[in-house]
Design a protein around this motif. Structure first.
Motif, PDB file in Angstrom:
ATOM      1  N   LYS A 162      10.212 -15.302  -2.839  1.00 18.00           N
ATOM      2  CA  LYS A 162       9.711 -15.251  -1.455  1.00 18.00           C
ATOM      3  C   LYS A 162       8.578 -14.231  -1.318  1.00 18.00           C
ATOM      4  N   VAL A 163       8.766 -13.029  -1.838  1.00 20.30           N
ATOM      5  CA  VAL A 163       7.734 -11.994  -1.664  1.00 20.30           C
ATOM      6  C   VAL A 163       6.516 -12.298  -2.546  1.00 20.30           C
ATOM      7  N   ASN A 164       6.756 -12.550  -3.839  1.00 26.50           N
ATOM      8  CA  ASN A 164       5.651 -12.630  -4.797  1.00 26.50           C
ATOM      9  C   ASN A 164       4.824 -13.908  -4.673  1.00 26.50           C
ATOM     10  N   ALA A 179       0.802  -1.229   0.000  1.00 27.89           N
ATOM     11  CA  ALA A 179       0.000   0.000   0.000  1.00 27.89           C
ATOM     12  C   ALA A 179       0.835   1.280   0.000  1.00 27.89           C
ATOM     13  N   ALA A 180       2.180   1.142   0.079  1.00 24.81           N
ATOM     14  CA  ALA A 180       3.008   2.361   0.133  1.00 24.81           C
ATOM     15  C   ALA A 180       3.320   2.921  -1.247  1.00 24.81           C
ATOM     16  N   SER A 181       3.020   2.179  -2.312  1.00 25.14           N
ATOM     17  CA  SER A 181       3.462   2.639  -3.635  1.00 25.14           C
ATOM     18  C   SER A 181       2.564   2.100  -4.733  1.00 25.14           C
ATOM     19  N   GLY A 182       2.627   2.732  -5.879  1.00 25.37           N
ATOM     20  CA  GLY A 182       2.063   2.213  -7.123  1.00 25.37           C
ATOM     21  C   GLY A 182       0.629   1.695  -7.028  1.00 25.37           C
ATOM     22  N   ILE A 183       0.452   0.464  -7.480  1.00 23.39           N
ATOM     23  CA  ILE A 183      -0.887  -0.126  -7.592  1.00 23.39           C
ATOM     24  C   ILE A 183      -1.526  -0.311  -6.207  1.00 23.39           C
ATOM     25  N   PRO A 194      -2.073  -7.318 -14.664  1.00 26.74           N
ATOM     26  CA  PRO A 194      -1.806  -6.125 -15.478  1.00 26.74           C
ATOM     27  C   PRO A 194      -0.687  -6.362 -16.482  1.00 26.74           C
ATOM     28  N   GLY A 195      -0.732  -5.613 -17.578  1.00 25.22           N
ATOM     29  CA  GLY A 195       0.441  -5.436 -18.430  1.00 25.22           C
ATOM     30  C   GLY A 195       1.314  -4.387 -17.757  1.00 25.22           C
ATOM     31  N   PRO A 196       2.359  -3.888 -18.438  1.00 23.56           N
ATOM     32  CA  PRO A 196       3.250  -2.889 -17.823  1.00 23.56           C
ATOM     33  C   PRO A 196       2.485  -1.648 -17.341  1.00 23.56           C
ATOM     34  N   VAL A 197       2.707  -1.295 -16.071  1.00 26.12           N
ATOM     35  CA  VAL A 197       1.996  -0.160 -15.458  1.00 26.12           C
ATOM     36  C   VAL A 197       3.033   0.874 -15.017  1.00 26.12           C
ATOM     37  N   ASP A 198       2.699   2.133 -15.218  1.00 19.83           N
ATOM     38  CA  ASP A 198       3.621   3.216 -14.891  1.00 19.83           C
ATOM     39  C   ASP A 198       3.679   3.455 -13.379  1.00 19.83           C
ATOM     40  N   ASN A 255      -5.319 -11.486  -5.764  1.00 17.88           N
ATOM     41  CA  ASN A 255      -3.868 -11.591  -5.896  1.00 17.88           C
ATOM     42  C   ASN A 255      -3.391 -10.833  -7.129  1.00 17.88           C
ATOM     43  N   LEU A 256      -2.424  -9.932  -6.940  1.00 24.70           N
ATOM     44  CA  LEU A 256      -1.869  -9.204  -8.079  1.00 24.70           C
ATOM     45  C   LEU A 256      -0.861 -10.084  -8.789  1.00 24.70           C
ATOM     46  N   ALA A 257      -1.264 -10.663  -9.904  1.00 27.64           N
ATOM     47  CA  ALA A 257      -0.353 -11.466 -10.720  1.00 27.64           C
ATOM     48  C   ALA A 257       0.218 -10.556 -11.796  1.00 27.64           C
ATOM     49  N   SER A 258       0.304 -11.023 -13.031  1.00 27.46           N
ATOM     50  CA  SER A 258       0.869 -10.202 -14.094  1.00 27.46           C
ATOM     51  C   SER A 258       0.682 -10.895 -15.427  1.00 27.46           C
ATOM     52  N   ASP A 300       7.806  -7.252   6.722  1.00 25.46           N
ATOM     53  CA  ASP A 300       8.593  -7.723   5.586  1.00 25.46           C
ATOM     54  C   ASP A 300       7.956  -9.041   5.121  1.00 25.46           C
ATOM     55  N   LEU A 301       7.322  -8.969   3.978  1.00 27.96           N
ATOM     56  CA  LEU A 301       6.539 -10.120   3.504  1.00 27.96           C
ATOM     57  C   LEU A 301       7.407 -11.206   2.850  1.00 27.96           C
ATOM     58  N   SER A 302       8.726 -11.084   3.009  1.00 25.32           N
ATOM     59  CA  SER A 302       9.600 -12.179   2.558  1.00 25.32           C
ATOM     60  C   SER A 302       9.986 -13.067   3.751  1.00 25.32           C
ATOM     61  N   ASP A 303       9.500 -12.694   4.927  1.00 23.66           N
ATOM     62  CA  ASP A 303       9.936 -13.347   6.163  1.00 23.66           C
ATOM     63  C   ASP A 303       8.735 -13.974   6.893  1.00 23.66           C
ATOM     64  N   ALA A 314       1.660  -6.354  -2.774  1.00 26.32           N
ATOM     65  CA  ALA A 314       3.119  -6.177  -2.618  1.00 26.32           C
ATOM     66  C   ALA A 314       3.859  -7.130  -3.545  1.00 26.32           C
ATOM     67  N   GLY A 315       4.919  -6.649  -4.160  1.00 32.42           N
ATOM     68  CA  GLY A 315       5.701  -7.511  -5.037  1.00 32.42           C
ATOM     69  C   GLY A 315       7.019  -6.881  -5.394  1.00 32.42           C
ATOM     70  N   LEU A 316       7.965  -7.716  -5.798  1.00 35.52           N
ATOM     71  CA  LEU A 316       9.278  -7.240  -6.246  1.00 35.52           C
ATOM     72  C   LEU A 316       9.396  -7.456  -7.762  1.00 35.52           C
ATOM     73  N   VAL A 328      -0.625  -2.503   4.533  1.00 41.65           N
ATOM     74  CA  VAL A 328       0.543  -3.317   4.908  1.00 41.65           C
ATOM     75  C   VAL A 328       1.659  -3.026   3.905  1.00 41.65           C
ATOM     76  N   ASP A 329       2.873  -2.813   4.425  1.00 44.10           N
ATOM     77  CA  ASP A 329       4.034  -2.620   3.552  1.00 44.10           C
ATOM     78  C   ASP A 329       5.285  -2.711   4.429  1.00 44.10           C
ATOM     79  N   MET A 330       6.451  -2.771   3.758  1.00 46.13           N
ATOM     80  CA  MET A 330       7.669  -2.756   4.576  1.00 46.13           C
ATOM     81  C   MET A 330       8.073  -1.319   4.913  1.00 46.13           C
ATOM     82  N   ARG A 331       7.512  -0.357   4.159  1.00 44.54           N
ATOM     83  CA  ARG A 331       7.784   1.056   4.490  1.00 44.54           C
ATOM     84  C   ARG A 331       6.454   1.796   4.620  1.00 44.54           C
ATOM     85  N   PRO A 332       6.443   2.894   5.410  1.00 43.97           N
ATOM     86  CA  PRO A 332       5.173   3.570   5.675  1.00 43.97           C
ATOM     87  C   PRO A 332       4.624   4.271   4.432  1.00 43.97           C
TER      88      PRO A 332
HETATM   89  P1  NAI Z   1       5.736  -0.717  -6.506  1.00 44.52           P
HETATM   90  O1  NAI Z   1       7.182  -1.022  -6.363  1.00 44.52           O
HETATM   91  O2  NAI Z   1       5.307   0.660  -6.810  1.00 44.52           O
HETATM   92  O3  NAI Z   1       4.960  -1.210  -5.175  1.00 44.52           O
HETATM   93  C1  NAI Z   1       5.265  -2.429  -4.575  1.00 44.52           C
HETATM   94  C2  NAI Z   1       5.110  -2.273  -3.067  1.00 44.52           C
HETATM   95  O4  NAI Z   1       5.390  -3.541  -2.473  1.00 44.52           O
HETATM   96  C3  NAI Z   1       6.089  -1.260  -2.466  1.00 44.52           C
HETATM   97  O5  NAI Z   1       5.414  -0.323  -1.658  1.00 44.52           O
HETATM   98  C4  NAI Z   1       7.047  -2.116  -1.658  1.00 44.52           C
HETATM   99  O6  NAI Z   1       7.546  -1.477  -0.497  1.00 44.52           O
HETATM  100  C5  NAI Z   1       6.173  -3.319  -1.319  1.00 44.52           C
HETATM  101  N1  NAI Z   1       7.004  -4.460  -1.003  1.00 44.52           N
HETATM  102  C6  NAI Z   1       7.984  -5.004  -1.763  1.00 44.52           C
HETATM  103  N2  NAI Z   1       8.600  -5.988  -1.092  1.00 44.52           N
HETATM  104  C7  NAI Z   1       7.997  -6.075   0.112  1.00 44.52           C
HETATM  105  C8  NAI Z   1       8.187  -6.888   1.251  1.00 44.52           C
HETATM  106  N3  NAI Z   1       9.167  -7.798   1.312  1.00 44.52           N
HETATM  107  N4  NAI Z   1       7.378  -6.710   2.312  1.00 44.52           N
HETATM  108  C9  NAI Z   1       6.415  -5.767   2.297  1.00 44.52           C
HETATM  109  N5  NAI Z   1       6.185  -4.955   1.257  1.00 44.52           N
HETATM  110  C10 NAI Z   1       6.968  -5.118   0.178  1.00 44.52           C
HETATM  111  O7  NAI Z   1       5.187  -1.737  -7.615  1.00 44.52           O
HETATM  112  P2  NAI Z   1       3.767  -1.841  -8.347  1.00 44.52           P
HETATM  113  O8  NAI Z   1       4.005  -1.629  -9.766  1.00 44.52           O
HETATM  114  O9  NAI Z   1       2.729  -1.076  -7.646  1.00 44.52           O
HETATM  115  O10 NAI Z   1       3.511  -3.403  -8.180  1.00 44.52           O
HETATM  116  C11 NAI Z   1       2.471  -3.937  -7.384  1.00 44.52           C
HETATM  117  C12 NAI Z   1       2.183  -5.357  -7.837  1.00 44.52           C
HETATM  118  O11 NAI Z   1       1.752  -5.337  -9.200  1.00 44.52           O
HETATM  119  C13 NAI Z   1       3.386  -6.287  -7.786  1.00 44.52           C
HETATM  120  O12 NAI Z   1       2.984  -7.548  -7.318  1.00 44.52           O
HETATM  121  C14 NAI Z   1       3.826  -6.362  -9.238  1.00 44.52           C
HETATM  122  O13 NAI Z   1       4.481  -7.562  -9.527  1.00 44.52           O
HETATM  123  C15 NAI Z   1       2.483  -6.282  -9.942  1.00 44.52           C
HETATM  124  N6  NAI Z   1       2.578  -5.842 -11.325  1.00 44.52           N
HETATM  125  C16 NAI Z   1       3.151  -4.634 -11.642  1.00 44.52           C
HETATM  126  C17 NAI Z   1       3.266  -4.263 -12.964  1.00 44.52           C
HETATM  127  C18 NAI Z   1       3.906  -2.972 -13.369  1.00 44.52           C
HETATM  128  O14 NAI Z   1       4.227  -2.822 -14.547  1.00 44.52           O
HETATM  129  N7  NAI Z   1       4.115  -2.020 -12.481  1.00 44.52           N
HETATM  130  C19 NAI Z   1       2.779  -5.120 -14.038  1.00 44.52           C
HETATM  131  C20 NAI Z   1       2.169  -6.345 -13.600  1.00 44.52           C
HETATM  132  C21 NAI Z   1       2.091  -6.684 -12.284  1.00 44.52           C
END
Ligand code: NAI
Length: 252
Positions: A85-87, A9-13, A182-186, A110-113, A47-50, A72-74, A31-35
């Motif tokens: 571990k995370v994804n 929830a700290a970034s992006g999608i 999703p496909g590639p997201v900004d 679940n956010l797949a891709s 930390d969702l890898s642990d 959350a994903g890497l 939930v996130d590893m950073r606020p």
């Molecule tokens: P992002 O990097 O903006 O956000 C990911 C968030 O997950 C971050 O806030 C990060 O701190 C958190 N995170 C990463 N590792 C973590 C951990 N170990 N523990 C807790 N939090 C953790 O990325 P975005 O683009 O918002 O991605 C979200 C999801 O969408 C991911 O699962 C990604 O694989 C998926 N996705 C993204 C696409 C893209 O082009 N951006 C395309 C398809 C899928």
């Protein structure tokens, strides 16, 4: 009002989904590893890898959760073991751990891709990953040749397969699970995908007209979390400017 747990929830999608659901009136627990900049109804750092950190998170979260969005994903540029571990493992560990705290009729998304599109081809590794333990990840990657960016693709392939397989595992409680691809997201990790795809990225962008925006994905996740989607289960919904269809049209 629904209580929703949103990871990443700290970034992006994840941030866009949290904002969208909060605007619809949900009580959003982030939930996130950073606020996050916006913490909505609460923030839980983990930390969702642990697995131990995930267990602590599960203990801290309240009961009566109506929806869980695993976002959350890497990206593929990160170390293969961390990505898996995370994804995949962390996501599954959190989902299974949280089951007792989910309300009857809860929805899991679940956010797949699009990267997981070819999941049936990876079935032997996917089956072997069903009970994969965190400590066994390096040996697993070695055995199935999961190195570098392949780990990202595999994590999403296995996630889609897991979502389909458990579409109705918790049938007695009416808990359902779906995926969004999703496909590639900004977002901050778009460049990671462009790097990974190389020349193909440019061609893909042409087909999609533009990269996705986090706000293209958030309403789809919110809908799947809602009661309006009560009869949707075990589905993987592509949100990709037509990319999925483009690939299918080439095959058939
Ligand atoms: P992002 O990097 O903006 O956000 C990911 C968030 O997950 C971050 O806030 C990060 O701190 C958190 N995170 C990463 N590792 C973590 C951990 N170990 N523990 C807790 N939090 C953790 O990325 P975005 O683009 O918002 O991605 C979200 C999801 O969408 C991911 O699962 C990604 O694989 C998926 N996705 C993204 C696409 C893209 O082009 N951006 C395309 C398809 C899928």
């Amino acid at each position: 009002n629904k209580t929703l747990v949103i990871t990443g929830a700290a970034s992006g999608i994840g941030a866009a989904t949290a904002a969208h659901c909060a605007a619809l009136g949900a009580r959003v627990l982030c939930v996130d590893m950073r606020p996050p900049a916006r913490q909505h109804a609460g923030f839980f750092q983990a930390d969702l890898s642990d697995p131990a950190a995930i267990d602590r998170l599960v203990a801290e979260l309240p009961a009566g959760i109506d929806g869980l969005a695993n976002i959350a994903g890497l990206p593929p540029t990160r170390p293969a073991a961390d990505v898996l571990k995370v994804n995949l493992l962390g996501l599954r560990h959190l989902t299974l751990g949280l089951l007792p705290k989910l309300a009857d009729g809860a929805s899991i998304v679940n956010l797949a891709s699009l990267a997981g599109f070819e999941w049936p081809q990876a079935l032997p590794a996917i089956q072997a990953s069903e009970d994969l333990d965190f400590a066994a990840v390096p040996a697993f990657c070695e055995r199935f040749g999961i190195h570098g960016a392949r780990s990202y693709f595999f994590s999403k392939e296995a996630l889609i397969a897991w979502t389909l397989r458990h579409r109705w595992s918790w049938r007695a409680r009416g808990i359902r699970m779906n995926a969004v691809s999703p496909g590639p997201v900004d977002t901050p990790i778009l460049q990671d995908f462009i790097e990974t795809l190389g020349e193909r990225a440019e061609e893909d962008m042409r087909i999609m007209d533009r990269p996705g925006r986090a706000d293209d994905i958030a309403p789809v996740v919110a809908f799947l979390l809602s009661d309006g989607a009560a009869w949707i289960r075990g589905t993987n919904v592509p949100v990709d400017g037509g990319m999925h269809a483009h690939i299918l049209a080439q095959i058939h």
